[in-house]
Design a protein around this motif. Structure first.
Motif, PDB file in Angstrom:
ATOM      1  N   VAL A   1       5.399 -18.227 -39.430  1.00 46.27           N
ATOM      2  CA  VAL A   1       3.776 -18.812 -39.007  1.00 46.27           C
ATOM      3  C   VAL A   1       2.824 -18.610 -39.955  1.00 46.27           C
ATOM      4  O   VAL A   1       2.779 -17.606 -40.588  1.00 46.27           O
ATOM      5  N   ALA A   2       1.852 -19.699 -40.253  1.00 50.02           N
ATOM      6  CA  ALA A   2       1.122 -19.540 -41.258  1.00 50.02           C
ATOM      7  C   ALA A   2      -0.005 -20.486 -41.182  1.00 50.02           C
ATOM      8  O   ALA A   2       0.085 -21.484 -40.316  1.00 50.02           O
ATOM      9  N   HIS A   3      -1.335 -20.268 -41.547  1.00 44.79           N
ATOM     10  CA  HIS A   3      -2.267 -21.211 -41.806  1.00 44.79           C
ATOM     11  C   HIS A   3      -2.471 -21.624 -43.266  1.00 44.79           C
ATOM     12  O   HIS A   3      -2.412 -20.513 -44.228  1.00 44.79           O
ATOM     13  N   PRO A   4      -2.409 -22.848 -43.540  1.00 43.17           N
ATOM     14  CA  PRO A   4      -2.442 -23.143 -44.923  1.00 43.17           C
ATOM     15  C   PRO A   4      -3.952 -23.025 -45.451  1.00 43.17           C
ATOM     16  O   PRO A   4      -4.741 -22.588 -44.914  1.00 43.17           O
ATOM     17  N   LEU A   5      -3.958 -22.887 -47.002  1.00 46.57           N
ATOM     18  CA  LEU A   5      -5.006 -22.658 -47.571  1.00 46.57           C
ATOM     19  C   LEU A   5      -5.937 -23.938 -47.972  1.00 46.57           C
ATOM     20  O   LEU A   5      -5.222 -25.131 -48.230  1.00 46.57           O
ATOM     21  N   ASP A   6      -7.121 -24.106 -47.986  1.00 44.23           N
ATOM     22  CA  ASP A   6      -7.980 -25.224 -48.489  1.00 44.23           C
ATOM     23  C   ASP A   6      -8.192 -24.687 -49.963  1.00 44.23           C
ATOM     24  O   ASP A   6      -9.162 -23.689 -50.130  1.00 44.23           O
ATOM     25  N   PHE A   7      -7.872 -25.508 -50.861  1.00 47.13           N
ATOM     26  CA  PHE A   7      -8.114 -25.275 -52.381  1.00 47.13           C
ATOM     27  C   PHE A   7      -9.456 -25.725 -52.801  1.00 47.13           C
ATOM     28  O   PHE A   7      -9.781 -26.913 -52.585  1.00 47.13           O
ATOM     29  N   GLN A   8     -10.169 -25.114 -53.217  1.00 46.32           N
ATOM     30  CA  GLN A   8     -11.253 -25.368 -54.053  1.00 46.32           C
ATOM     31  C   GLN A   8     -11.316 -25.463 -55.428  1.00 46.32           C
ATOM     32  O   GLN A   8     -10.517 -24.958 -56.144  1.00 46.32           O
ATOM     33  N   LEU A   9     -12.515 -26.079 -56.164  1.00 50.64           N
ATOM     34  CA  LEU A   9     -12.198 -26.190 -57.630  1.00 50.64           C
ATOM     35  C   LEU A   9     -12.618 -24.856 -58.339  1.00 50.64           C
ATOM     36  O   LEU A   9     -12.333 -24.866 -59.391  1.00 50.64           O
ATOM     37  N   GLY A  10     -13.466 -24.215 -57.632  1.00 54.36           N
ATOM     38  CA  GLY A  10     -13.783 -22.836 -58.331  1.00 54.36           C
ATOM     39  C   GLY A  10     -12.684 -21.842 -58.295  1.00 54.36           C
ATOM     40  O   GLY A  10     -11.685 -21.926 -58.199  1.00 54.36           O
ATOM     41  N   ILE A  11     -13.097 -20.600 -58.972  1.00 56.21           N
ATOM     42  CA  ILE A  11     -12.252 -19.440 -59.089  1.00 56.21           C
ATOM     43  C   ILE A  11     -12.483 -18.621 -57.722  1.00 56.21           C
ATOM     44  O   ILE A  11     -13.700 -18.281 -57.486  1.00 56.21           O
ATOM     45  N   PHE A  12     -11.224 -18.113 -57.252  1.00 58.27           N
ATOM     46  CA  PHE A  12     -11.211 -17.175 -56.101  1.00 58.27           C
ATOM     47  C   PHE A  12     -12.165 -17.636 -54.720  1.00 58.27           C
ATOM     48  O   PHE A  12     -12.867 -16.765 -54.145  1.00 58.27           O
ATOM     49  N   ASP A  13     -12.112 -18.776 -54.547  1.00 59.19           N
ATOM     50  CA  ASP A  13     -12.957 -19.638 -53.602  1.00 59.19           C
ATOM     51  C   ASP A  13     -12.193 -20.110 -52.766  1.00 59.19           C
ATOM     52  O   ASP A  13     -12.666 -20.941 -51.851  1.00 59.19           O
ATOM     53  N   ASN A  14     -10.682 -20.135 -52.577  1.00 55.90           N
ATOM     54  CA  ASN A  14     -10.054 -20.784 -51.666  1.00 55.90           C
ATOM     55  C   ASN A  14     -10.156 -20.247 -50.201  1.00 55.90           C
ATOM     56  O   ASN A  14     -10.381 -18.957 -50.235  1.00 55.90           O
ATOM     57  N   PHE A  15      -9.908 -21.029 -49.131  1.00 55.97           N
ATOM     58  CA  PHE A  15     -10.157 -20.345 -47.863  1.00 55.97           C
ATOM     59  C   PHE A  15      -8.789 -20.666 -47.009  1.00 55.97           C
ATOM     60  O   PHE A  15      -8.510 -21.800 -47.126  1.00 55.97           O
TER      61      PHE A  15
END
Length: 168
Positions: A1-15
């Protein structure tokens, strides 16, 4: 069971995207002569999915099997997946078939190989049947990844391939 990440362009800003929940199970079994069979069930429950200019919630269940042999001169990999579920008020019934077969001359120093890859995906049959036949790939890079921008369409691909190994 998982929720995927939304990848962002910056550093350490994925959620974590809590609008999508993925769960499932995958079983593998080794057979005789380097053959194997895999069975899987993978599901996703996603909010606000856009298909055919419609935004709705989607519950999609993928049930599949894979037969393969990856060692020896003759190799193959065949997979069939069926998807069911709902997208808004529409029922989902979609499928994919993938196959790859090849032969490698291992006794030759260049180890030449010839392969044939085939793919087929379902898509929309009609807009009045209250059925969504669009197959949504489970993997992020399906065999037909380069052709997916063509949009929802029945898709078939047959691709020959070959190669040699240059080693000392």
């Amino acid at each position: 069971v998982a929720h995927p990440l939304d990848f962002q362009l910056g550093i350490f800003d994925n959620f974590t995207n809590t609008d999508i929940l993925i769960f499932g199970s995958y079983w593998s079994y080794s057979l005789k002569n380097n053959n194997a069979i895999d069975l899987y069930f993978i599901a996703n429950d996603a909010k606000d999915v856009k298909i055919k200019d419609i935004i709705s919630d989607e519950k999609r269940y993928s049930i599949g099997t894979r037969l393969s042999k990856t060692n020896g001169s003759f190799t193959y990999d065949a997979e069939v997946t069926w998807q069911t579920g709902t997208f808004g008020d529409e029922n989902i019934s979609a499928w994919q078939m993938l196959a790859q077969t090849g032969y490698q001359w291992n006794e030759n120093s260049l180890k030449p190989i010839v392969q044939l890859k085939a793919s087929a995906y379902s898509s929309e049959k009609g807009s009045t049947d209250n059925m969504l036949n669009l197959f949504r790939p489970i993997a992020s890079k399906p065999a037909a990844n380069k052709f997916l921008p063509i949009g929802p369409a029945n898709f078939m691909m047959l691709a020959p391939n070959g190669g040699i190994s240059i080693t000392k």
